[in-house]
Design an enzyme around this catalytic site. Sequence first.
Site, PDB file in Angstrom:
ATOM      1  N   LEU A  93      20.251   1.162  13.729  1.00 28.36           N
ATOM      2  CA  LEU A  93      21.561   1.900  13.793  1.00 28.36           C
ATOM      3  C   LEU A  93      22.356   2.275  12.790  1.00 28.36           C
ATOM      4  CD1 LEU A  93      24.295   2.597  15.288  1.00 28.36           C
ATOM      5  CD2 LEU A  93      24.383  -0.030  15.473  1.00 28.36           C
ATOM      6  N   ARG A  96      19.242   3.808  27.007  1.00 27.72           N
ATOM      7  CA  ARG A  96      17.761   3.544  26.388  1.00 27.72           C
ATOM      8  C   ARG A  96      17.445   2.657  26.902  1.00 27.72           C
ATOM      9  NH1 ARG A  96      16.742   3.589  19.976  1.00 27.72           N
ATOM     10  NH2 ARG A  96      17.798   1.395  20.829  1.00 27.72           N
ATOM     11  N   PHE A 139      17.365 -11.912  12.850  1.00 25.57           N
ATOM     12  CA  PHE A 139      17.670 -11.291  13.875  1.00 25.57           C
ATOM     13  C   PHE A 139      18.410  -9.850  13.339  1.00 25.57           C
ATOM     14  CE2 PHE A 139      18.718 -13.374  17.616  1.00 25.57           C
ATOM     15  CZ  PHE A 139      18.274 -14.385  16.742  1.00 25.57           C
ATOM     16  N   LYS A 154       4.439  -9.972  16.764  1.00 20.89           N
ATOM     17  CA  LYS A 154       5.082 -11.458  16.148  1.00 20.89           C
ATOM     18  C   LYS A 154       5.153 -12.200  17.228  1.00 20.89           C
ATOM     19  CE  LYS A 154       6.462  -8.309  13.166  1.00 20.89           C
ATOM     20  NZ  LYS A 154       6.290  -8.858  10.935  1.00 20.89           N
ATOM     21  N   GLY A 173      14.666  -0.241  27.990  1.00 23.82           N
ATOM     22  CA  GLY A 173      13.895  -1.131  27.109  1.00 23.82           C
ATOM     23  C   GLY A 173      14.459  -1.861  25.994  1.00 23.82           C
ATOM     24  N   ASN A 200       1.072  -1.484  -0.262  1.00 25.79           N
ATOM     25  CA  ASN A 200       0.008   0.270   0.119  1.00 25.79           C
ATOM     26  C   ASN A 200       1.014   0.909  -0.019  1.00 25.79           C
ATOM     27  OD1 ASN A 200       1.204  -0.001   2.762  1.00 25.79           O
ATOM     28  ND2 ASN A 200      -0.966  -0.084   3.477  1.00 25.79           N
ATOM     29  N   SER A 217      10.160 -12.086  14.183  1.00 30.13           N
ATOM     30  CA  SER A 217      11.838 -10.837  14.783  1.00 30.13           C
ATOM     31  C   SER A 217      12.211 -11.287  16.169  1.00 30.13           C
ATOM     32  CB  SER A 217      11.166  -9.476  14.535  1.00 30.13           C
ATOM     33  OG  SER A 217      12.077  -9.001  15.738  1.00 30.13           O
ATOM     34  N   TYR A 253       4.586  -3.742  18.589  1.00 24.66           N
ATOM     35  CA  TYR A 253       5.550  -4.269  17.361  1.00 24.66           C
ATOM     36  C   TYR A 253       5.482  -5.435  18.212  1.00 24.66           C
ATOM     37  CZ  TYR A 253       8.246  -5.294  14.340  1.00 24.66           C
ATOM     38  OH  TYR A 253       9.502  -6.429  13.364  1.00 24.66           O
TER      39      TYR A 253
END
Length: 339
Positions: A202, A297, A180, A155, A299, A33, A126, A151
């Site tokens: 990254l 950061r 990964f 998964k 989490g 889309n 993931s 998110y």
Amino acid sequence: MAKILVTGGLGFIGSHTVVELQNKGFDVVIIDNLSNSSINVLEGITAITKKQPEFEKLDLREKSKVQAFFKKHADIEGIIHFAASKAVGESVGNPLLYYENNINTLVYILQELKGLKSSNFIFSSSCTVYGQADTLPIKESAPIKPAESPYGNTKQIGEEIIKDTCKVNDDLNAISLRYFNPIGAHESVHIGELPIGVPQNLVPFITQTAIGIREQLSVFGDDYPTQDGTCIRDYIHVVDLAKAHVIALERLLSKSNSDNYEVFNLGTGTGSSVLEVIKSFESVSEEKLNYKIANRREGDVIAAYADTEKANNVLGWTSKLSLDDAMRSAWNWQKKLKN
Ligand SMILES: NC(=O)c1ccc[n+]([C@@H]2O[C@H](COP(=O)([O-])OP(=O)(O)OC[C@H]3O[C@@H](n4cnc5c(N)ncnc54)[C@H](O)[C@@H]3O)[C@@H](O)[C@H]2O)c1
């Protein structure tokens, strides 16, 4: 050759997979889309493979359109389902968007598979399902940890939905591939990653900083219990990842699978720290990267890398390209985007 549906086929991993499928002679039809991709990607794929894949601009959230699509394409023999929203931070702020786009669309597609000539299904999962794993490298049998974000949860739920459907539908053969950290671009630089807005990952942040789009890269934390204090991930070249999809699909088409629902890790098996990735970038690009060490950061998992034994020995796939190869291609792609 079999006709394969690739949802999200104009996205980062999808476009590289379409190239590998066409290189192997498969007929590809793409659904996208364009919510996180550009129609120009179609030209990039065509430039590499000399063949334009069939393309339908369609939003998989529109159930009646999904039904109509499968009526029209009843000869599809395999589906690789990439289409999803993937920004972790955005999913925290807007969970329902993620549940609708990543779960409803999966259900709508699975509901249509009964009518197909043959239903072989590959799902983009993931390594996020493992969270901070108790042991490294991470095997497929490692426990699934509570998801850190909506998110990540999509998964986990997605895998459960497919597994449950396989239990009651012997004609459905499915594989979940747990990626990964995919990076890099096609060496032709006709296709690569196209982050919209500020990159969440990254490598595009590194290349955008080096080219001058971003001022400085923040390395989140250098006091983790790792060799240089920065987080460790398993960075896998997107072309290697794309090839794994073709191998997984061939496994299903040739009925070589040992169960009608299987799971494989896709990684290199080697963990690289953030500072090692920066070093690799600086060495292949001969650019000095402007970065600073920032606070940890919330989490962030400390270290995650794959046990690749099952992918190597059962699937018959091994990653071939190095971190330097991936960083070189990512940099060439970034320079091309600038022009
Ligand atoms: N890139 C990563 O780091 C990573 C890691 C693990 C898993 N994954 C998963 O792999 C898959 C592909 O990731 P990617 O990096 O190529 O992402 P991407 O955003 O580049 O590609 C996804 C594509 O799907 C399309 N799409 C999204 N929602 C759609 C909808 N409702 N209908 C039709 N098309 C839609 C987007 O326009 C985009 O082209 C995703 O499922 C993602 O969650 C990605």
